[in-house]
Design a protein around this motif. Structure first.
Motif, PDB file in Angstrom:
ATOM      1  N   LEU A   1       0.845  -1.200   0.000  1.00  0.00           N
ATOM      2  CA  LEU A   1       0.000   0.000   0.000  1.00  0.00           C
ATOM      3  C   LEU A   1       0.880   1.249   0.000  1.00  0.00           C
ATOM      4  CD1 LEU A   1      -3.174   0.405   0.317  1.00  0.00           C
ATOM      5  CD2 LEU A   1      -2.671   1.025   2.688  1.00  0.00           C
ATOM      6  N   ARG A   2       0.334   2.320  -0.572  1.00  0.00           N
ATOM      7  CA  ARG A   2       0.995   3.622  -0.474  1.00  0.00           C
ATOM      8  C   ARG A   2      -0.003   4.632   0.060  1.00  0.00           C
ATOM      9  NH1 ARG A   2       2.972   7.827  -5.270  1.00  0.00           N
ATOM     10  NH2 ARG A   2       3.691   9.444  -3.807  1.00  0.00           N
ATOM     11  N   ILE A   3       0.474   5.458   1.034  1.00  0.00           N
ATOM     12  CA  ILE A   3      -0.325   6.577   1.531  1.00  0.00           C
ATOM     13  C   ILE A   3       0.401   7.849   1.114  1.00  0.00           C
ATOM     14  CG2 ILE A   3      -1.280   7.744   3.546  1.00  0.00           C
ATOM     15  CD1 ILE A   3      -2.543   5.023   3.005  1.00  0.00           C
ATOM     16  N   SER A   4      -0.209   8.584   0.226  1.00  0.00           N
ATOM     17  CA  SER A   4       0.448   9.812  -0.271  1.00  0.00           C
ATOM     18  C   SER A   4       0.168  11.016   0.625  1.00  0.00           C
ATOM     19  CB  SER A   4      -0.017  10.118  -1.699  1.00  0.00           C
ATOM     20  OG  SER A   4      -1.422  10.333  -1.731  1.00  0.00           O
TER      21      SER A   4
ATOM     22  N   GLN B   1      -2.863   4.436  -2.514  1.00  0.00           N
ATOM     23  CA  GLN B   1      -2.878   3.617  -3.720  1.00  0.00           C
ATOM     24  C   GLN B   1      -2.684   2.146  -3.347  1.00  0.00           C
ATOM     25  OE1 GLN B   1       0.471   4.267  -6.304  1.00  0.00           O
ATOM     26  NE2 GLN B   1      -0.525   3.390  -8.100  1.00  0.00           N
ATOM     27  N   ASN B   2      -3.412   1.279  -4.008  1.00  0.00           N
ATOM     28  CA  ASN B   2      -3.253  -0.162  -3.834  1.00  0.00           C
ATOM     29  C   ASN B   2      -2.020  -0.608  -4.622  1.00  0.00           C
ATOM     30  OD1 ASN B   2      -3.428  -2.916  -3.608  1.00  0.00           O
ATOM     31  ND2 ASN B   2      -5.364  -3.137  -4.705  1.00  0.00           N
ATOM     32  N   LYS B   3      -0.943  -0.942  -3.919  1.00  0.00           N
ATOM     33  CA  LYS B   3       0.297  -1.320  -4.596  1.00  0.00           C
ATOM     34  C   LYS B   3       0.422  -2.834  -4.776  1.00  0.00           C
ATOM     35  CE  LYS B   3       3.358   1.210  -5.258  1.00  0.00           C
ATOM     36  NZ  LYS B   3       3.743   1.959  -6.470  1.00  0.00           N
ATOM     37  N   SER B   4      -0.517  -3.594  -4.225  1.00  0.00           N
ATOM     38  CA  SER B   4      -0.444  -5.045  -4.364  1.00  0.00           C
ATOM     39  C   SER B   4      -1.056  -5.467  -5.698  1.00  0.00           C
ATOM     40  CB  SER B   4      -1.193  -5.717  -3.212  1.00  0.00           C
ATOM     41  OG  SER B   4      -2.582  -5.550  -3.375  1.00  0.00           O
TER      42      SER B   4
ATOM     43  N   GLY C   1     -10.411 -13.137   0.223  1.00  0.00           N
ATOM     44  CA  GLY C   1     -10.605 -13.648   1.578  1.00  0.00           C
ATOM     45  C   GLY C   1      -9.395 -13.519   2.479  1.00  0.00           C
ATOM     46  N   THR C   2      -8.261 -13.117   1.943  1.00  0.00           N
ATOM     47  CA  THR C   2      -7.075 -12.937   2.767  1.00  0.00           C
ATOM     48  C   THR C   2      -7.061 -11.531   3.369  1.00  0.00           C
ATOM     49  OG1 THR C   2      -5.753 -12.194   0.868  1.00  0.00           O
ATOM     50  CG2 THR C   2      -5.742 -14.552   1.370  1.00  0.00           C
ATOM     51  N   SER C   3      -6.190 -11.331   4.360  1.00  0.00           N
ATOM     52  CA  SER C   3      -6.077 -10.021   4.995  1.00  0.00           C
ATOM     53  C   SER C   3      -4.641  -9.792   5.448  1.00  0.00           C
ATOM     54  CB  SER C   3      -7.030  -9.908   6.183  1.00  0.00           C
ATOM     55  OG  SER C   3      -6.716 -10.892   7.156  1.00  0.00           O
ATOM     56  N   ILE C   4      -4.325  -8.530   5.729  1.00  0.00           N
ATOM     57  CA  ILE C   4      -2.978  -8.181   6.185  1.00  0.00           C
ATOM     58  C   ILE C   4      -3.068  -6.972   7.096  1.00  0.00           C
ATOM     59  CG2 ILE C   4      -2.392  -6.598   4.291  1.00  0.00           C
ATOM     60  CD1 ILE C   4       0.402  -7.979   4.286  1.00  0.00           C
ATOM     61  N   GLU C   5      -2.092  -6.832   8.017  1.00  0.00           N
ATOM     62  CA  GLU C   5      -2.075  -5.735   8.966  1.00  0.00           C
ATOM     63  C   GLU C   5      -0.729  -5.023   8.918  1.00  0.00           C
ATOM     64  OE1 GLU C   5      -1.786  -5.762  13.681  1.00  0.00           O
ATOM     65  OE2 GLU C   5      -3.818  -6.278  13.035  1.00  0.00           O
ATOM     66  N   LEU C   6      -0.771  -3.698   8.940  1.00  0.00           N
ATOM     67  CA  LEU C   6       0.450  -2.889   8.938  1.00  0.00           C
ATOM     68  C   LEU C   6       0.495  -2.048  10.209  1.00  0.00           C
ATOM     69  CD1 LEU C   6       0.337  -1.642   5.225  1.00  0.00           C
ATOM     70  CD2 LEU C   6       1.774  -3.466   6.135  1.00  0.00           C
TER      71      LEU C   6
ATOM     72  N   ASP D   1       6.298  -0.197   9.432  1.00  0.00           N
ATOM     73  CA  ASP D   1       5.645  -0.409   8.140  1.00  0.00           C
ATOM     74  C   ASP D   1       4.789   0.793   7.740  1.00  0.00           C
ATOM     75  OD1 ASP D   1       6.800  -2.870   7.830  1.00  0.00           O
ATOM     76  OD2 ASP D   1       5.092  -3.984   8.620  1.00  0.00           O
ATOM     77  N   ILE D   2       4.131   1.419   8.730  1.00  0.00           N
ATOM     78  CA  ILE D   2       3.317   2.599   8.448  1.00  0.00           C
ATOM     79  C   ILE D   2       4.202   3.726   7.904  1.00  0.00           C
ATOM     80  CG2 ILE D   2       1.794   4.354   9.436  1.00  0.00           C
ATOM     81  CD1 ILE D   2       0.485   1.638   9.382  1.00  0.00           C
ATOM     82  N   GLY D   3       5.371   3.904   8.543  1.00  0.00           N
ATOM     83  CA  GLY D   3       6.289   4.935   8.091  1.00  0.00           C
ATOM     84  C   GLY D   3       6.823   4.674   6.687  1.00  0.00           C
ATOM     85  N   TYR D   4       7.048   3.386   6.368  1.00  0.00           N
ATOM     86  CA  TYR D   4       7.565   3.058   5.037  1.00  0.00           C
ATOM     87  C   TYR D   4       6.600   3.408   3.923  1.00  0.00           C
ATOM     88  CZ  TYR D   4      11.009   0.162   7.565  1.00  0.00           C
ATOM     89  OH  TYR D   4      11.990  -0.289   8.387  1.00  0.00           O
ATOM     90  N   ILE D   5       5.284   3.223   4.176  1.00  0.00           N
ATOM     91  CA  ILE D   5       4.308   3.367   3.080  1.00  0.00           C
ATOM     92  C   ILE D   5       3.809   4.803   2.908  1.00  0.00           C
ATOM     93  CG2 ILE D   5       3.561   0.990   3.381  1.00  0.00           C
ATOM     94  CD1 ILE D   5       0.999   2.073   4.676  1.00  0.00           C
TER      95      ILE D   5
END
Length: 284
Positions: free
Chosen positions: A168-171, A191-194, A269-274, A278-282
């Motif tokens: 993920l990217r947070i601009s 933005q969805n980077k996956s 059906g999958t999920s992920i947590e940041l 990781d928050i700082g990276y995106i």
């Protein structure tokens, strides 16, 4: 008919026979007692012999141990004498040999012995120079290890950063100015980077005042605001361009916000947590 004389002879014969039988029985009992007594004496002698042998074996073992201990002590004394008489050159030779083999711990131990018994010898001064070389070598090795650990840390951080940015990217993430009621809106653009399609994104966001203290919503009483972005958001697509969360907090002192956690549910059906770094990276 048996006359009186013959009768007397027969009676006397029986008496003699009876006396002989009694004598034989008494003699047999005496012999039997002698045999038993002799057997007991033999058994006692055997037991005494076994005990004596066991005692001698034990004493012999103790003497052997004492002899071995004396041998060891004698060797120590001989080694000590040798150290005083011929120790310095021999120890220096051992130190040089250990140094060539890079056995630095052994070099240090030998040097301590040399310094203890021959502090004024020339060999001790030469050994001290070797110790100085070891210190330089160990310092370089330590520095090399630290540099390698730092390189691995940077590489791991780089890998973690690339992994997070592949999700993920947070601009941009920021609050609005408070309205007349103190309501503050929340804006998040990303933005969805996956390569997978996103179903929902949940943002846990905390607000701060001008001096960087956390503040809570004066109406809800909560510090953390949980915002939901509803998909579908296809791979590579942006979200939050024309949307925001109205009155996420009611607090006129809010000046900035920080995302503490992001949860992403995908259409498969999958999920992920940041969280954390990781928050700082995106955010870029």
């Amino acid at each position: 008919m048996i006359n009186k004389k013959h009768k007397t002879i027969i009676i006397c014969s029986f008496l003699v026979i009876a006396i002989l039988i009694i004598y034989l029985i008494i003699n047999l009992n005496s012999k039997s007692n002698q045999v038993i007594e002799y057997t007991l004496q033999v058994d006692n002698l055997k037991n005494e012999n076994v005990n004596t042998k066991s005692k001698l074996t034990k004493e012999n073992s103790i003497l052997k141990d004492e002899v071995e201990q004396l041998k060891k002590e004698n060797k120590k004394l001989l080694d000590l004498v040798d150290k005083y008489e011929n120790g310095a050159p021999k120890l220096l030779a051992e130190i040089k040999n250990a140094f060539k083999q890079k056995k630095y711990s052994e070099v240090k131990s030998l040097y301590e012995v040399l310094l203890k018994y021959h502090p004024e010898k020339e060999e001790t001064n030469k050994a001290n120079e070797i110790i100085k070389q070891i210190k330089v070598i160990e310092e370089k090795e330590k520095q090399k290890i630290e540099e390698e650990e730092e390189r691995k840390r940077i590489e791991a951080e780089k890998t973690a950063k690339e992994k997070a940015r592949g999700i993920l990217r947070i601009s941009s993430v920021y609050p609005s100015k408070p309205n007349s009621a103190g309501g503050v809106d929340l804006y998040i653009k990303g933005q969805n980077k996956s390569k997978k399609e996103i179903k929902y994104i949940y943002f846990d966001v905390v607000a701060y005042n001008a001096v960087k203290d956390k503040v809570s919503c004066e109406i809800r009483g909560t510090t953390v605001f949980r915002g939901q972005e509803t998909g579908p958001i296809k791979a590579g697509k942006w979200f939050g361009t024309n949307t925001y969360w109205e009155c996420a907090w009611y607090n006129s002192t809010i000046k900035s916000v920080t995302i503490e956690k992001i949860e992403i549910d995908y259409m498969d059906g999958t999920s992920i947590e940041l969280t954390g770094k990781d928050i700082g990276y995106i955010i870029y």
